[in-house]
Write an enzyme that holds these catalytic residues in place. Sequence first.
Site, PDB file in Angstrom:
ATOM      1  N   GLU A  86      20.033  58.831 -18.722  1.00 20.80           N
ATOM      2  CA  GLU A  86      20.235  58.397 -20.104  1.00 20.80           C
ATOM      3  C   GLU A  86      18.964  57.785 -20.679  1.00 20.80           C
ATOM      4  OE1 GLU A  86      24.915  57.230 -20.374  1.00 20.80           O
ATOM      5  OE2 GLU A  86      23.654  55.805 -19.312  1.00 20.80           O
TER       6      GLU A  86
ATOM      7  N   CYS B 260      21.174  46.532 -22.048  1.00 13.15           N
ATOM      8  CA  CYS B 260      20.504  46.224 -20.783  1.00 13.15           C
ATOM      9  C   CYS B 260      21.500  46.164 -19.625  1.00 13.15           C
ATOM     10  CB  CYS B 260      19.789  44.887 -20.925  1.00 13.15           C
ATOM     11  SG  CYS B 260      18.712  44.507 -19.558  1.00 13.15           S
TER      12      CYS B 260
END
EC number: 2.1.1.224
Length: 343
Positions: A89, A336
């Site tokens: 990704e 994150c």
Amino acid sequence: MKPTSKYETIRQILQDMKLPTYRYLQIAEAIFKQRIGEFERMTMLPKALRDELIRAIGYQVSSVTPVLEKTSSQVSKVLFAIAGDERVEAVQLSYQRGWKSYCISTQCGCGFGCQFCATGTIGLKRNLTADEITDQLMYFHLNGHALDSVSFMGMGEALANPHIFDALTILTDKHLFGLGHRRITVSTIGILPGIERLMMDFPQVNLTFSLHSPFDNQRSELMPINNRFPLHDVMKVLDQHIRQTKRKVYIAYILLRGVNDSTEHAEAVAALLRGRGFGEHLYHVNLIPYNSTDVTPQNYSQSDQSRVKTFVRILKSREINFTVRTQFGTDINAACGQLYGTN
């Protein structure tokens, strides 16, 4: 010697076909100025050359194939298929002032097992090649997006993949992506040989060190890499990095409620960064909210605001430079620690 990227393969083909070097610049301009993503459409090239490029590299210039794109406010996350039927990704962040930043992956999965990170639960499947790393960015470029800055903060530990240095060479090549060194950030959990090589080969590239606990025992529990490269040793090399490059080093610190967000932790972070001699003012702490996922332990959660404020107050009182990060993309698992490489 085997070419390290498609760009070296192209040079080799031109050499083997005894074609002039300006053909390389034509191909680079077709990709990076005209945004042409298929060799067949590069009609300025002789057909024999186009056929050879397709035979050696494939119809598409890019080695990664977009499978799925998810978007939310200011964030776009793209799932790519790569060789071996694997998935990685990349994330695009669009800031209100018009700046576009990208977070790209360097490994399929990750073998370091940090407790709070979704990618770490997969284990390491393989390193990405230099092309697979840079082609994540090329996807956005070919679709008309400006490439303002890029960080190696996607899936994997960048400095554990030796191909990262070939990728940096490609990204900073003026005939290719042409990115300024200071627009690139490499994030690491503390791989010392990689930090040392980055300091020598790419001293102007930004460096972020993932700390997450100032206490060795706890850091080893959260991040097993600390047993191999202890915090004390990493800090010595980061001091050297600052002395040599005169550049900031960013300290990433994910705040986990009741785990690493106490006043003792804040005091210890401040103590770790103070009194380091030359350049201690060049350490900059990024406080990051924790993002939960379906695959990370349920006992981790975001710090409450009062704890964050206390943490901030202590850092400020000790004159530590810091930023409290705002997170984008948590609703599409693009923030994150959330990248997992699934549909």
